[in-house]
Design an enzyme around this catalytic site. Sequence first.
Site, PDB file in Angstrom:
ATOM      1  N   LYS A   1     -23.481  43.904  44.048  1.00  0.00           N
ATOM      2  CA  LYS A   1     -23.665  44.408  45.418  1.00  0.00           C
ATOM      3  C   LYS A   1     -22.341  44.965  45.947  1.00  0.00           C
ATOM      4  CE  LYS A   1     -26.303  43.215  49.565  1.00  0.00           C
ATOM      5  NZ  LYS A   1     -27.094  44.446  49.624  1.00  0.00           N
TER       6      LYS A   1
ATOM      7  N   GLU B   1     -35.278  51.655  42.728  1.00  0.00           N
ATOM      8  CA  GLU B   1     -35.441  50.867  43.954  1.00  0.00           C
ATOM      9  C   GLU B   1     -35.199  51.773  45.155  1.00  0.00           C
ATOM     10  OE1 GLU B   1     -32.388  47.775  44.176  1.00  0.00           O
ATOM     11  OE2 GLU B   1     -31.029  49.080  43.064  1.00  0.00           O
TER      12      GLU B   1
ATOM     13  N   TYR C   1     -20.423  43.139  49.209  1.00  0.00           N
ATOM     14  CA  TYR C   1     -20.960  42.753  50.517  1.00  0.00           C
ATOM     15  C   TYR C   1     -22.244  41.947  50.375  1.00  0.00           C
ATOM     16  CZ  TYR C   1     -24.674  46.382  50.607  1.00  0.00           C
ATOM     17  OH  TYR C   1     -25.777  47.147  50.357  1.00  0.00           O
TER      18      TYR C   1
HETATM   19  N1  PMP Z   1     -31.789  47.133  46.677  1.00  0.00           N
HETATM   20  C1  PMP Z   1     -30.728  47.693  47.274  1.00  0.00           C
HETATM   21  C2  PMP Z   1     -30.064  48.862  46.639  1.00  0.00           C
HETATM   22  C3  PMP Z   1     -30.248  47.165  48.490  1.00  0.00           C
HETATM   23  O1  PMP Z   1     -29.176  47.716  49.085  1.00  0.00           O
HETATM   24  C4  PMP Z   1     -30.918  46.067  49.084  1.00  0.00           C
HETATM   25  C5  PMP Z   1     -30.464  45.497  50.396  1.00  0.00           C
HETATM   26  N2  PMP Z   1     -29.102  45.333  50.509  1.00  0.00           N
HETATM   27  C6  PMP Z   1     -32.021  45.526  48.434  1.00  0.00           C
HETATM   28  C7  PMP Z   1     -32.436  46.079  47.215  1.00  0.00           C
HETATM   29  C8  PMP Z   1     -32.761  44.344  48.991  1.00  0.00           C
HETATM   30  O2  PMP Z   1     -32.046  43.156  48.768  1.00  0.00           O
HETATM   31  P1  PMP Z   1     -32.206  41.899  49.713  1.00  0.00           P
HETATM   32  O3  PMP Z   1     -33.654  41.526  49.674  1.00  0.00           O
HETATM   33  O4  PMP Z   1     -31.341  40.872  49.100  1.00  0.00           O
HETATM   34  O5  PMP Z   1     -31.775  42.321  51.079  1.00  0.00           O
END
Ligand code: PMP
Length: 287
Positions: A147, A179, A33
Site C-alpha cells: 500500500k 481492481e 499508507y
Molecule cells: N484496492 C486499492 C487499489 C485501494 O486503494 C483500496 C483502498 N485503499 C482498496 C483496494 C480497498 O482496500 P480496503 O478495503 O482495505 O480499504
Amino acid sequence: MSRIVFLNGSFLPIEEAKVPFMDRGFLFGDGIYEGIAVLGGHLVDNEAHLERLERSLREVRIPNPYTREEWTQLEEELARRNGLTEGFIYFQVTRGVAERDFMFPENTTPTVAMFTQAKSIVNSPAAETGIAVITVPDLRWKRRDIKSINLLAQVLAKQAAKEAGAQEAWMVEDGFVTEGGSSSGFIVTKEGRIVARPLSNAILPGITRQSLLALSKEAGIELEERPFTVEEACDAAEAFLTSASNFVLPIVSIDGRPIGNGKPGPVTKKLRAIYIRMATAQRMAAE
Ligand code: PMP
C-alpha cells in the site's frame, strides 16, 4: 473547533503541521499508507489494517515506528480530538527526511502523519443509487500488494472516471479487471455466486474484501476466486466494490453499459447489510 492532525509525535492544528521540503514521501513517494473507517466513534477492522501496514512497511524496509497498541491509541485519540463519530482515518509513514538521493539514508527517522475525514458511510446516497464505473488500462507497478503512497496511476484513472461522469475506474490488465482505483472489484454471476480476483502482487489485499468474503461464506453465498474480464463483468447479474471508506457499493454500469437491470442488485444489498451489521457489532463490542 480547529482540525487536529497528528505529525511526528504531536497532535497539532492542521495549519501548524509542516513536513520538511526534503521528506522522501514528497520527493520519491517513498512511503506507505493506511485508511480505516470509523463508525460510532470506533475503528472498523483495525487489527487487519495494522497487520497490512506492518507487512507493507516490511516489504519496503521502512521501520515501523509504533506497536499495534500505540497505533490504536493514536488513531483513537485523533478521532476523539476531532469529534469524529463516522468517517475515515488516514495515516502514512514515509522513510523520512534526507538530502535527495535514491538509496536509503542512514539514521533517518520515519515521518508519521495522520488525519481524519468526517463522512457518512452507512447513510450513503451512492449505496441507494449505485455508481457508474469506467475501465482504464492498469498503468501501475508490479507490487500492488504494497500500500504505497505512489498513487499517480490511480489519480489519473479516477480523474478519467470523473470526466466520464463515473465515480470509480476499474483498472484492466491483459483483458482482466485487477481492481478499482481505490477499491476492490467484484461481480455476481447469474447463479448468485460472487467472483473475486485472487490475491497476488497484482492487487492490494483489501481489508474490506477479506472481511466481506468471510461474512459471505458464513451467509452461505458461494465464491469463485478467479480473475474476470470486462466482458464477463458487463454480462454479470451484479457488480460491486468494497473499500474501508465506502464498505460495499453497488455498481450499476460499466463503460455506460447497464449491469443487470441497471439497479443495485439483491446480493449486493444483502452483502452491504451484512457488512454494516458486522461493523456495528464491532463498535458495540468495543463500548
Ligand atoms: N484496492 C486499492 C487499489 C485501494 O486503494 C483500496 C483502498 N485503499 C482498496 C483496494 C480497498 O482496500 P480496503 O478495503 O482495505 O480499504
